[in-house]
Write a protein that holds these residues in place. Structure first.
Motif, mmCIF file in Angstrom:
data_model
loop_
_atom_site.group_PDB
_atom_site.id
_atom_site.type_symbol
_atom_site.label_atom_id
_atom_site.label_comp_id
_atom_site.label_asym_id
_atom_site.label_seq_id
_atom_site.Cartn_x
_atom_site.Cartn_y
_atom_site.Cartn_z
ATOM 1 N N UNK A 148 0.830 -1.206 0.000
ATOM 2 C CA UNK A 148 0.000 0.000 0.000
ATOM 3 C C UNK A 148 0.864 1.256 0.000
ATOM 4 N N UNK A 149 0.403 2.270 -0.705
ATOM 5 C CA UNK A 149 1.111 3.557 -0.725
ATOM 6 C C UNK A 149 1.003 4.247 0.628
ATOM 7 N N UNK A 150 -0.114 3.954 1.315
ATOM 8 C CA UNK A 150 -0.335 4.543 2.633
ATOM 9 C C UNK A 150 -1.058 3.513 3.491
ATOM 10 N N UNK A 151 -0.284 2.621 4.104
ATOM 11 C CA UNK A 151 -0.865 1.510 4.856
ATOM 12 C C UNK A 151 -1.735 1.966 6.020
ATOM 13 N N UNK A 152 -1.532 3.191 6.477
ATOM 14 C CA UNK A 152 -2.343 3.699 7.595
ATOM 15 C C UNK A 152 -3.808 3.886 7.194
ATOM 16 N N UNK A 153 -4.085 3.908 5.883
ATOM 17 C CA UNK A 153 -5.463 4.050 5.411
ATOM 18 C C UNK A 153 -6.252 2.747 5.517
ATOM 19 N N UNK A 154 -5.550 1.638 5.664
ATOM 20 C CA UNK A 154 -6.235 0.350 5.755
ATOM 21 C C UNK A 154 -6.966 0.275 7.089
ATOM 22 N N UNK A 155 -8.230 -0.077 7.044
ATOM 23 C CA UNK A 155 -9.066 -0.090 8.239
ATOM 24 C C UNK A 155 -8.487 -1.023 9.310
ATOM 25 N N UNK A 156 -8.489 -0.572 10.550
ATOM 26 C CA UNK A 156 -7.890 -1.344 11.642
ATOM 27 C C UNK A 156 -8.637 -2.655 11.889
ATOM 28 N N UNK A 157 -9.966 -2.653 11.714
ATOM 29 C CA UNK A 157 -10.728 -3.886 11.903
ATOM 30 C C UNK A 157 -10.383 -4.901 10.818
ATOM 31 N N UNK A 158 -10.187 -4.402 9.600
ATOM 32 C CA UNK A 158 -9.787 -5.316 8.533
ATOM 33 C C UNK A 158 -8.402 -5.889 8.820
ATOM 34 N N UNK A 159 -7.499 -5.061 9.313
ATOM 35 C CA UNK A 159 -6.152 -5.528 9.619
ATOM 36 C C UNK A 159 -6.185 -6.590 10.717
ATOM 37 N N UNK A 160 -7.053 -6.393 11.713
ATOM 38 C CA UNK A 160 -7.178 -7.390 12.782
ATOM 39 C C UNK A 160 -7.688 -8.715 12.210
ATOM 40 N N UNK A 161 -8.654 -8.627 11.307
ATOM 41 C CA UNK A 161 -9.172 -9.832 10.654
ATOM 42 C C UNK A 161 -8.091 -10.488 9.802
ATOM 43 N N UNK A 162 -7.352 -9.680 9.070
ATOM 44 C CA UNK A 162 -6.293 -10.187 8.188
ATOM 45 C C UNK A 162 -5.247 -10.964 8.990
ATOM 46 N N UNK A 163 -4.834 -10.423 10.130
ATOM 47 C CA UNK A 163 -3.831 -11.101 10.954
ATOM 48 C C UNK A 163 -4.344 -12.448 11.446
ATOM 49 N N UNK A 164 -5.608 -12.483 11.874
ATOM 50 C CA UNK A 164 -6.189 -13.744 12.326
ATOM 51 C C UNK A 164 -6.283 -14.737 11.166
ATOM 52 N N UNK A 165 -6.585 -14.214 9.979
ATOM 53 C CA UNK A 165 -6.727 -15.066 8.807
ATOM 54 C C UNK A 165 -5.436 -15.752 8.420
ATOM 55 N N UNK A 166 -4.314 -15.115 8.708
ATOM 56 C CA UNK A 166 -3.020 -15.700 8.367
ATOM 57 C C UNK A 166 -2.748 -16.982 9.148
ATOM 58 N N UNK A 167 -3.472 -17.159 10.259
ATOM 59 C CA UNK A 167 -3.308 -18.370 11.060
ATOM 60 C C UNK A 167 -4.059 -19.543 10.438
ATOM 61 N N UNK A 168 -4.995 -19.231 9.532
ATOM 62 C CA UNK A 168 -5.692 -20.288 8.804
ATOM 63 C C UNK A 168 -4.873 -20.651 7.569
ATOM 64 N N UNK A 169 -5.168 -21.767 6.982
ATOM 65 C CA UNK A 169 -4.384 -22.220 5.824
ATOM 66 C C UNK A 169 -4.706 -21.414 4.573
ATOM 67 N N UNK A 170 -3.666 -20.971 3.889
ATOM 68 C CA UNK A 170 -3.778 -20.422 2.547
ATOM 69 C C UNK A 170 -2.972 -21.341 1.645
ATOM 70 N N UNK A 171 -3.631 -21.935 0.682
ATOM 71 C CA UNK A 171 -2.937 -22.883 -0.182
ATOM 72 C C UNK A 171 -2.176 -22.129 -1.274
ATOM 73 N N UNK A 172 -0.856 -22.174 -1.193
ATOM 74 C CA UNK A 172 -0.032 -21.499 -2.191
ATOM 75 C C UNK A 172 0.662 -22.492 -3.122
ATOM 76 N N UNK A 173 0.238 -23.775 -3.048
ATOM 77 C CA UNK A 173 0.893 -24.789 -3.880
ATOM 78 C C UNK A 173 0.626 -24.579 -5.366
ATOM 79 N N UNK A 174 -0.389 -23.752 -5.688
ATOM 80 C CA UNK A 174 -0.720 -23.524 -7.084
ATOM 81 C C UNK A 174 0.058 -22.353 -7.692
ATOM 82 N N UNK A 175 0.808 -21.637 -6.867
ATOM 83 C CA UNK A 175 1.521 -20.455 -7.364
ATOM 84 C C UNK A 175 2.443 -20.758 -8.542
ATOM 85 N N UNK A 176 3.192 -21.882 -8.527
ATOM 86 C CA UNK A 176 4.054 -22.174 -9.687
ATOM 87 C C UNK A 176 3.266 -22.372 -10.989
ATOM 88 N N UNK A 177 1.980 -22.714 -10.878
ATOM 89 C CA UNK A 177 1.153 -22.902 -12.069
ATOM 90 C C UNK A 177 0.645 -21.580 -12.626
#
Length: 323
Positions: A217-246
Motif C-alpha cells: 500500500x502507498x499509505x498503509x495507515x489508510x487500511x481499516x484497523x478492523x480489517x487488519x485485525x481480521x487479516x492477521x487472524x486469517x493468516x493463522x488459517x491455511x492459505x494454499x499457495x501450492x498452485x503459485x508455480x502454475x
C-alpha cells in the motif's frame, strides 16, 4: 359484474407478479461450522463480521454447497442490477472489498466470493489437485446462482483467476476488470519491496504483516484497523499457495483470445506491475485498455477507492450501453 371480476383479476395478477420469490432462499441457511465454530475460527468469524460493518451497504450471506465444500458469497445491490462477480486477492477474503462495495452495489448486483482455499467463511472439505479445479469450483457457484451473464472483477491473485475464468468459461463474461493482477500480463519484476517480503521470515508475525502492508500500500495507515485485525487472524488459517508455480503469465495468443472489453488498472508504485503491463494489455488484448492510478500501490482499491470505483463503474456502464 364481469367488469368487477376482470378488475379484481388484474389487481391480484399485478400484486402476485410484483411479489418476486426469493431466488436464493435455499442458500441462506447458515451452516453449523459458522453457528458452532471451533475456537480457532470463532475469533476469525467475529473479526470478519466486524469488518463487514464497514461494507457501507446492505448485504446477504449465501452458503452454497459445492463438490469441494461450502462456498460463502456476499450479495449486495438491486435485484434487477446486472451481476458483478468479485474475486479477492491472496491471503484475503471478500471483506477486502469494504472500500468499494457501496459504490459498486449502487449500480450493480455484486457477488463477492470467498475463495475456499483462503481465509474467509467458505469451508473446504476436499482438496484441489490443480489450479484448473479452482476455476471449475467457481463455475459450480455461477451455475448455482444462475449467473449466465455478468461482469467479472479480480484483484491480485484474483486477477489471474478471473482471467483464467474469462478464457475458459462458457458463460457470457460481459467485461473483465483486473486490479493489479499478479503473474497475469507480465512476470513479477524484481524489486527491493519483493526482497523485503522475502526477508519477512526473519521477523515476528506482527512485524512481518506491517512490513508487507508497507510494500503493498502507498499509505498503509489508510487500511481499516478492523480489517487488519481480521487479516492477521486469517493468516493463522491455511492459505494454499501450492498452485503459485502454475500461475504463469498468459501467452500473447491467450490474451488475444479475450473478446470481451478488458480494463487493467495498476498503481504507480505497484510491486507486481509496471507500465509494461499496460503496454502488453493494449497491444495484445483486442478490446483491452489499461491505466496507471497515481499515488497508489498494489492495493489501489484501498489506496485510491474513489478513483478506482469511478473507473470501474464508468467502464461497466459503457459496456452496458454498447450492448
Amino acid at each position: 359484474m364481469n367488469y368487477i371480476k376482470i378488475l379484481l383479476f388484474l389487481t391480484l395478477f399485478t400484486f402476485f407478479s410484483g411479489c418476486k420469490k426469493d431466488e436464493y432462499k435455499e442458500f441462506k441457511k447458515v451452516p453449523e461450522y459458522i453457528t458452532q465454530p471451533d475456537r480457532a475460527h470463532k475469533a476469525y468469524y467475529e473479526a470478519y463480521d466486524k469488518t463487514l460493518k464497514k461494507w457501507g451497504v446492505a448485504y446477504e450471506d449465501l452458503y452454497i454447497t459445492t463438490s469441494k465444500g461450502v462456498a460463502h458469497v456476499l450479495m449486495s445491490g438491486p435485484r434487477d442490477g446486472t451481476p458483478v462477480v468479485l474475486l479477492h486477492g491472496m491471503s484475503a477474503s471478500s471483506t477486502m472489498w469494504y472500500p468499494n462495495a457501496k459504490a459498486l452495489a449502487k449500480h450493480f448486483r455484486i457477488f463477492a466470493i470467498d475463495l475456499i482455499i483462503e481465509p474467509g467463511k467458505s469451508n473446504k472439505t476436499a482438496d484441489f489437485k490443480n489450479i484448473e479445479e479452482v476455476t471449475a469450483w467457481y463455475e459450480e457457484i455461477f451455475w448455482a446462482l444462475k449467473l449466465d451473464s455478468f461482469h467479472l472483477i479480480g484483484t491480485s491473485r484474483g486477477g489471474w483467476i478471473a482471467t483464467d475464468i474469462a478464457l475458459h468459461s462458457k458463460r457470457d463474461i460481459k467485461s473483465l476488470i483486473l486490479l493489479s493482477p499478479v503473474q497475469t500480463i507480465m512476470w513479477i519484476p524484481p524489486s527491493t519491496d519483493l526482497l523485503k517480503n522475502i526477508f519477512n521470515i526473519f521477523h515476528s508475525d506482527k512485524e512481518a504483516v506491517e512490513r508487507t502492508m508497507g510494500t503493498l500500500s502507498k499509505n498503509a495507515s489508510k487500511i481499516d484497523s478492523d480489517y487488519m485485525a481480521q487479516y492477521r487472524l486469517g493468516l493463522k488459517n491455511d492459505t494454499e499457495d501450492k498452485f503459485l508455480p502454475q500461475m504463469k503469465p498468459f501467452s500473447n495468443s491467450e490474451l488475444q483470445s479475450l473478446k470481451m472489453p478488458v480494463l487493467v488498472l495498476i498503481g504507480d508504485d505497484d510491486m507486481f506491475n509496471t507500465k509494461h503491463t499496460i503496454h502488453l494489455t493494449e497491444k495484445y488484448i483486442p478490446r483491452g485498455r489499461g491505466e496507471v492510478i497515481s499515488n497508489s500501490g498494489h492495493f489501489l482499491s484501498v489506496d485510491q477507492p474513489e478513483v478506482v470505483d469511478k473507473k470501474m463503474v464508468d467502464f461497466m456502464k459503457n459496456v452496458e450501453k454498447a450492448d
